[in-house]
Write a protein that holds these residues in place. Structure first.
Motif, PDB file in Angstrom:
ATOM      1  N   MET A   1      -4.938  13.827  -7.673  1.00 28.15           N
ATOM      2  CA  MET A   1      -4.396  14.467  -6.496  1.00 28.15           C
ATOM      3  C   MET A   1      -4.833  13.729  -5.226  1.00 28.15           C
ATOM      4  N   GLN A   2      -6.074  13.260  -5.226  1.00 27.83           N
ATOM      5  CA  GLN A   2      -6.570  12.508  -4.072  1.00 27.83           C
ATOM      6  C   GLN A   2      -5.776  11.217  -3.897  1.00 27.83           C
ATOM      7  N   PHE A   3      -5.374  10.600  -5.005  1.00 32.98           N
ATOM      8  CA  PHE A   3      -4.574   9.385  -4.940  1.00 32.98           C
ATOM      9  C   PHE A   3      -3.236   9.651  -4.267  1.00 32.98           C
ATOM     10  N   LEU A   4      -2.587  10.764  -4.601  1.00 31.20           N
ATOM     11  CA  LEU A   4      -1.303  11.093  -3.992  1.00 31.20           C
ATOM     12  C   LEU A   4      -1.439  11.362  -2.497  1.00 31.20           C
ATOM     13  N   LYS A   5      -2.516  12.026  -2.125  1.00 26.25           N
ATOM     14  CA  LYS A   5      -2.752  12.293  -0.709  1.00 26.25           C
ATOM     15  C   LYS A   5      -2.955  10.984   0.059  1.00 26.25           C
ATOM     16  N   THR A   6      -3.746  10.088  -0.507  1.00 24.24           N
ATOM     17  CA  THR A   6      -3.980   8.791   0.125  1.00 24.24           C
ATOM     18  C   THR A   6      -2.689   7.993   0.198  1.00 24.24           C
ATOM     19  N   LEU A   7      -1.919   8.002  -0.869  1.00 23.47           N
ATOM     20  CA  LEU A   7      -0.642   7.295  -0.889  1.00 23.47           C
ATOM     21  C   LEU A   7       0.302   7.838   0.183  1.00 23.47           C
ATOM     22  N   PHE A   8       0.349   9.153   0.339  1.00 24.65           N
ATOM     23  CA  PHE A   8       1.197   9.764   1.364  1.00 24.65           C
ATOM     24  C   PHE A   8       0.817   9.273   2.753  1.00 24.65           C
ATOM     25  N   TRP A   9      -0.479   9.260   3.077  1.00 22.29           N
ATOM     26  CA  TRP A   9      -0.916   8.846   4.408  1.00 22.29           C
ATOM     27  C   TRP A   9      -0.685   7.356   4.643  1.00 22.29           C
ATOM     28  N   VAL A  10      -0.833   6.542   3.600  1.00 23.63           N
ATOM     29  CA  VAL A  10      -0.576   5.104   3.738  1.00 23.63           C
ATOM     30  C   VAL A  10       0.903   4.862   3.992  1.00 23.63           C
ATOM     31  N   VAL A  11       1.775   5.537   3.240  1.00 31.79           N
ATOM     32  CA  VAL A  11       3.222   5.387   3.445  1.00 31.79           C
ATOM     33  C   VAL A  11       3.609   5.845   4.841  1.00 31.79           C
ATOM     34  N   LEU A  12       3.049   6.968   5.285  1.00 33.61           N
ATOM     35  CA  LEU A  12       3.345   7.475   6.623  1.00 33.61           C
ATOM     36  C   LEU A  12       2.900   6.484   7.706  1.00 33.61           C
ATOM     37  N   ALA A  13       1.740   5.878   7.531  1.00 29.48           N
ATOM     38  CA  ALA A  13       1.251   4.890   8.505  1.00 29.48           C
ATOM     39  C   ALA A  13       2.144   3.655   8.524  1.00 29.48           C
ATOM     40  N   VAL A  14       2.584   3.199   7.359  1.00 31.80           N
ATOM     41  CA  VAL A  14       3.459   2.029   7.297  1.00 31.80           C
ATOM     42  C   VAL A  14       4.787   2.333   7.980  1.00 31.80           C
ATOM     43  N   VAL A  15       5.348   3.514   7.737  1.00 28.76           N
ATOM     44  CA  VAL A  15       6.613   3.898   8.380  1.00 28.76           C
ATOM     45  C   VAL A  15       6.435   3.946   9.897  1.00 28.76           C
ATOM     46  N   ALA A  16       5.318   4.488  10.372  1.00 28.22           N
ATOM     47  CA  ALA A  16       5.076   4.566  11.814  1.00 28.22           C
ATOM     48  C   ALA A  16       4.953   3.175  12.426  1.00 28.22           C
ATOM     49  N   VAL A  17       4.287   2.263  11.747  1.00 27.32           N
ATOM     50  CA  VAL A  17       4.131   0.900  12.264  1.00 27.32           C
ATOM     51  C   VAL A  17       5.476   0.177  12.291  1.00 27.32           C
ATOM     52  N   VAL A  18       6.267   0.322  11.234  1.00 30.61           N
ATOM     53  CA  VAL A  18       7.585  -0.324  11.200  1.00 30.61           C
ATOM     54  C   VAL A  18       8.472   0.237  12.303  1.00 30.61           C
ATOM     55  N   PHE A  19       8.450   1.569  12.487  1.00 33.36           N
ATOM     56  CA  PHE A  19       9.229   2.187  13.561  1.00 33.36           C
ATOM     57  C   PHE A  19       8.806   1.634  14.914  1.00 33.36           C
ATOM     58  N   ALA A  20       7.502   1.532  15.143  1.00 36.46           N
ATOM     59  CA  ALA A  20       7.001   1.052  16.431  1.00 36.46           C
ATOM     60  C   ALA A  20       7.386  -0.408  16.668  1.00 36.46           C
ATOM     61  N   MET A  21       7.322  -1.221  15.642  1.00 39.90           N
ATOM     62  CA  MET A  21       7.648  -2.636  15.815  1.00 39.90           C
ATOM     63  C   MET A  21       9.135  -2.842  16.106  1.00 39.90           C
ATOM     64  N   ARG A  22       9.982  -2.076  15.447  1.00 39.99           N
ATOM     65  CA  ARG A  22      11.429  -2.268  15.630  1.00 39.99           C
ATOM     66  C   ARG A  22      11.948  -1.660  16.927  1.00 39.99           C
ATOM     67  N   ASN A  23      11.232  -0.713  17.494  1.00 38.61           N
ATOM     68  CA  ASN A  23      11.701  -0.016  18.694  1.00 38.61           C
ATOM     69  C   ASN A  23      10.800  -0.270  19.906  1.00 38.61           C
ATOM     70  N   TRP A  24      10.113  -1.382  19.949  1.00 39.21           N
ATOM     71  CA  TRP A  24       9.191  -1.678  21.044  1.00 39.21           C
ATOM     72  C   TRP A  24       9.978  -2.168  22.258  1.00 39.21           C
ATOM     73  N   THR A  25      10.698  -1.235  22.865  1.00 41.97           N
ATOM     74  CA  THR A  25      11.495  -1.562  24.043  1.00 41.97           C
ATOM     75  C   THR A  25      11.077  -0.656  25.185  1.00 41.97           C
ATOM     76  N   PRO A  26      11.135  -1.153  26.398  1.00 45.44           N
ATOM     77  CA  PRO A  26      10.787  -0.299  27.536  1.00 45.44           C
ATOM     78  C   PRO A  26      11.888   0.729  27.810  1.00 45.44           C
ATOM     79  N   VAL A  27      11.461   1.929  28.170  1.00 41.48           N
ATOM     80  CA  VAL A  27      12.384   3.022  28.475  1.00 41.48           C
ATOM     81  C   VAL A  27      11.971   3.592  29.824  1.00 41.48           C
ATOM     82  N   GLN A  28      12.958   3.889  30.667  1.00 45.44           N
ATOM     83  CA  GLN A  28      12.664   4.499  31.966  1.00 45.44           C
ATOM     84  C   GLN A  28      12.747   6.020  31.829  1.00 45.44           C
ATOM     85  N   VAL A  29      11.705   6.688  32.303  1.00 43.31           N
ATOM     86  CA  VAL A  29      11.654   8.141  32.286  1.00 43.31           C
ATOM     87  C   VAL A  29      11.648   8.617  33.732  1.00 43.31           C
TER      88      VAL A  29
END
Length: 104
Positions: A1-29
């Motif tokens: 069960m601990q392995f699945l929890k760790t795997l979930f957090w690693v996948v989530l971190a990878v998705v967040a990094v990929v999202f950030a790299m592909r959308n690193w554009t300036p936005v005006q607020v």
């Protein structure tokens, strides 16, 4: 069960990094008073997520802590009740050896 929890957090971190790299554009607020802030899109998205998540998470932890305290107090009360020794049970043979009170 601990392995699945760790795997979930690693996948989530990878998705967040990929999202950030592909959308690193300036936005005006546009803010109040004609104030314009320029920020990177992933910073805004993750910031909005944290603004919504942290109060809810704090509320959840507080209610869980409160319920845990209530459970512990109930467990202590049950332990105190179980610790009290019951009154001795008199058998018919033991009851006949007890002398009746003296009458005057």
């Amino acid at each position: 069960m601990q392995f699945l929890k760790t795997l979930f957090w690693v996948v989530l971190a990878v998705v967040a990094v990929v999202f950030a790299m592909r959308n690193w554009t300036p936005v005006q607020v546009s803010l109040w008073g004609g104030l314009i802030v320029e920020a990177k899109l992933p910073i805004l998205v993750f910031g909005a997520f944290l603004i919504g998540f942290l109060p809810t998470f704090g509320w959840h932890r507080a209610s869980r802590w409160r319920m845990q305290r209530r459970i512990e107090s109930h467990e202590r009360a049950i332990a105190d009740i179980n610790r009290i020794e019951p009154a001795p049970v008199l058998t018919p043979a033991a009851a006949s050896t007890i002398e009746p009170p003296a009458q005057s």
